[in-house]
Every structure is written in C-alpha cells, then in structure tokens.
Motif scaffolding. Structure first.
Motif, short mmCIF file in Angstrom:
data_model
loop_
_atom_site.label_atom_id
_atom_site.label_comp_id
_atom_site.label_asym_id
_atom_site.label_seq_id
_atom_site.Cartn_x
_atom_site.Cartn_y
_atom_site.Cartn_z
N THR A 43 8.42 2.94 15.16
CA THR A 43 9.40 1.86 15.03
C THR A 43 9.30 1.23 13.64
O THR A 43 8.21 0.98 13.13
N LYS A 44 10.44 0.96 13.02
CA LYS A 44 10.49 0.36 11.70
C LYS A 44 11.06 -1.06 11.80
O LYS A 44 12.22 -1.25 12.16
N LYS A 45 10.22 -2.05 11.53
CA LYS A 45 10.62 -3.46 11.50
C LYS A 45 9.67 -4.18 10.55
O LYS A 45 8.75 -3.56 10.00
N PHE A 49 2.28 -7.89 8.57
CA PHE A 49 1.19 -7.59 7.64
C PHE A 49 1.03 -6.07 7.47
O PHE A 49 1.27 -5.31 8.40
N GLU A 50 0.57 -5.68 6.29
CA GLU A 50 0.07 -4.31 6.10
C GLU A 50 -1.34 -4.24 6.69
O GLU A 50 -2.09 -5.22 6.65
N LEU A 51 -1.72 -3.09 7.23
CA LEU A 51 -3.05 -2.91 7.82
C LEU A 51 -3.93 -2.10 6.88
O LEU A 51 -3.50 -1.08 6.32
N GLN A 88 3.67 -2.55 6.12
CA GLN A 88 4.15 -3.69 6.91
C GLN A 88 5.36 -3.34 7.78
O GLN A 88 5.55 -3.92 8.85
N ASP A 89 6.14 -2.37 7.36
CA ASP A 89 7.33 -2.03 8.13
C ASP A 89 7.09 -0.93 9.16
O ASP A 89 8.02 -0.47 9.83
N SER A 90 5.81 -0.48 9.30
CA SER A 90 5.46 0.54 10.31
C SER A 90 4.66 -0.12 11.42
O SER A 90 3.74 -0.89 11.16
N GLN A 130 1.97 8.54 5.19
CA GLN A 130 1.45 7.31 4.60
C GLN A 130 0.99 7.61 3.17
O GLN A 130 0.81 8.77 2.80
N ARG A 131 0.76 6.57 2.39
CA ARG A 131 0.43 6.78 0.98
C ARG A 131 -1.02 7.21 0.78
O ARG A 131 -1.42 7.65 -0.30
#
Length: 307
Positions: A43-45, A49-51, A88-90, A130-131
C-alpha cells in the motif's frame, strides 16, 4: 474366571479435536489465487515516518566457510538477519522475499564470503524495491590448536560474524567481527604477592570495518583477528594440554601479565597497523577468578579521522 476389560473407549480423532476446540471450516469468500489477493504491505500512502530497518532475524541456515587454519573448509550453522529501510510512503515489506532469496542461494552450497554476500544484498535491494538492503550472519568457527610442547592438537572455536550493507547512493559497507577467548594474568596480583598471581579467562571482541579493496580469498580476516587477540594475551587457550604443555603455558602467562586496559590497547595497536581496516571496536571482558564481578574495557577508533 474372565477378567473385566478396563480399556478406555475414546472418541474418534475428529471428535477429540472438536472436544478441544476445533470447529468445522466456515464459508470461503476471499480469493485463493495470489494475483487476486490484496497486498497490504505494498500500500502506498503517507505513513508518517521512514523506518530504519524492517526484516527478519534469528534465521538459522546451513552454510560453509573457508578458513586459513585447519579445517580449511567447514560446514557450520549461520544465524542470519536481513533488513532494509522502508520509505515513508511504503507500508511495509514482504517478509517471504528474504527467505526465498536465502533458499535460492542454498540450492548449491551457500559459501559465506564477501563476494557472495555483496551479490546477495544487491539482489535483495532489487527484489525488495528499496534503496538499500543489509545482511548479517554469525557462525561458530573452529580451528585446530596444537599444544606448545607436545604438539597434541584439538579443536578450539570462536564466534565470528559478517555484516554487509548495500545502499544505491553510497555503495557497500562491510563489517566483520570475532569474539575469542584468551588467558590474562593480573599484573597487580603479580606485583604485590610474594609468589603466584591470579589469572582469568578473557573474552576479546573485535569488530572492524573493512575497506573496499579487501579480498577475503587472499586474507582470512578470522585468522587475522584471532591472532591480534591471542598474540597480545598473557597466554593462548588450548583444548589439549599435557603436563609439559601446562608448565609452558603457566610460565608464559606469568611472564606476560595483562590488565583488560592493556589488552584492548595492544589489540587496537595491531588493528591500527592493518591497512585494510578503516574503523575498529575492541572490548575485553575478564571473568575474574577472585571476584564475583567481571572487569571490562573497550576502545572505538576511526582511522579515517586521521586523514
């Protein structure tokens, strides 16, 4: 005279399951095909926060390792940790992808070395979309140790670990570590006593960040770290000691007294001189023989700060 049977008449297995809470399956209304199922983790929202890390840990898996000390090739058990950051958007990650990739590497023998782990984390970051991605693995490492006089040999072991991280912006970050055991003899006890001195078992932990040029096919970092610990101790630990060996080891310890503070400084000096080491951490914990407490000392040093 016929004996009366006392054998229990048990319900059927199905009835026994129901007796202990099992129920009949309910109606099936949700899809069974993966392509039709909702994927909540994708889901993308804006999830606030980034984890720093999301993944799995305490994954046990058979691996093989190469050793500069016999036995030169060993089968052992690796304990793995896999993770990546989450934007943050994942919402999250698909946990099965970690173990799927581990299994794919284990179709043939999974040899734990730097090139293999670098390839693993690069492919993992792609699979996770992911990066970055990170892998840590720890394992017991066994090595042959001969007694100093008789030459009788046995197996010692140390706990070793590797951490390899890939980031698409900064590249690879590789850290290795080892915890080994040594003998230390108390300098203070030797100085103040009329005769004898108490000694203890020291637990040496070394963790080093390797530079990008390090080649573990040419240099066994496990052997190098072990030597840094043992060569600076009061004495090495042996699995087999006959009386002539014990005499030599005892006298050697008496001739080379070490505090925990001495140990970490001496080991740090060896690590500082190794060109392939960029940063290091050294800790010594002595299991005191005349106290209930342990003695501890540690050093963290970044050689890159010297430049």
């Amino acid at each position: 005279m016929n004996e009366v049977s006392t054998k229990k008449q048990l319900p059927t297995k199905s009835d026994r399951h129901k007796l202990f809470g099992s129920v009949d399956p309910g109606p099936r209304t949700k899809p069974e095909e993966k392509s039709e199922m909702v994927d909540l983790q994708n889901t993308k929202k804006d999830f606030l926060f980034e984890l720093d890390a999301v993944g799995i840990s305490n994954v046990k898996h058979p691996v093989s390792i190469q050793s500069g000390i016999a036995p030169n090739k060993q089968s052992t058990i690796g304990t793995f940790y896999f993770a990546s950051t989450i934007s943050q958007d994942s919402k999250g990650t698909n946990m099965s992808r970690f173990t799927e990739q581990l299994q794919s590497y284990s179709q043939n023998e999974f040899e734990v070395n730097i090139p293999t782990l670098k390839k693993f984390v690069y492919e993992l970051h792609t699979r996770l979309n992911q990066r970055d991605a990170e892998l840590s693995v720890s394992f017991p490492w066994f090595f042959e140790r001969k007694a100093p006089y008789t030459g009788q040999s046995g197996m010692n072991h140390a706990e070793a670990w590797m951490d390899v991280r890939y980031d698409q912006d900064t590249g690879y970050d590789i850290t290795v570590g080892l915890t080994g055991k040594v003998t230390t003899l108390c300098p203070c006890s030797k100085e103040i006593s009329e005769y004898s001195a108490h000694n203890q078992r020291g637990n040496l932990t070394m963790e080093v960040k390797l530079d990008e040029t390090f080649d573990d096919s040419k240099v066994d970092w496990k052997e190098v770290l072990l030597e840094a610990a043992e060569s600076n101790a009061s004495a090495r630990i042996h699995p087999v000691l006959k009386r002539p060996d014990e005499k030599m080891v005892t006298e050697q310890a008496f001739e080379n007294p070490r505090f925990v503070e001495d140990m970490v400084r001496l080991v740090a000096a060896d690590l500082y001189e190794m060109e392939f080491v960029e940063k290091f951490y050294v800790e010594c914990v002595n299991e005191e023989s005349i106290h209930l407490h342990d003695a501890v000392a540690s050093i963290t040093y970044d050689k890159m700060s010297d430049k």
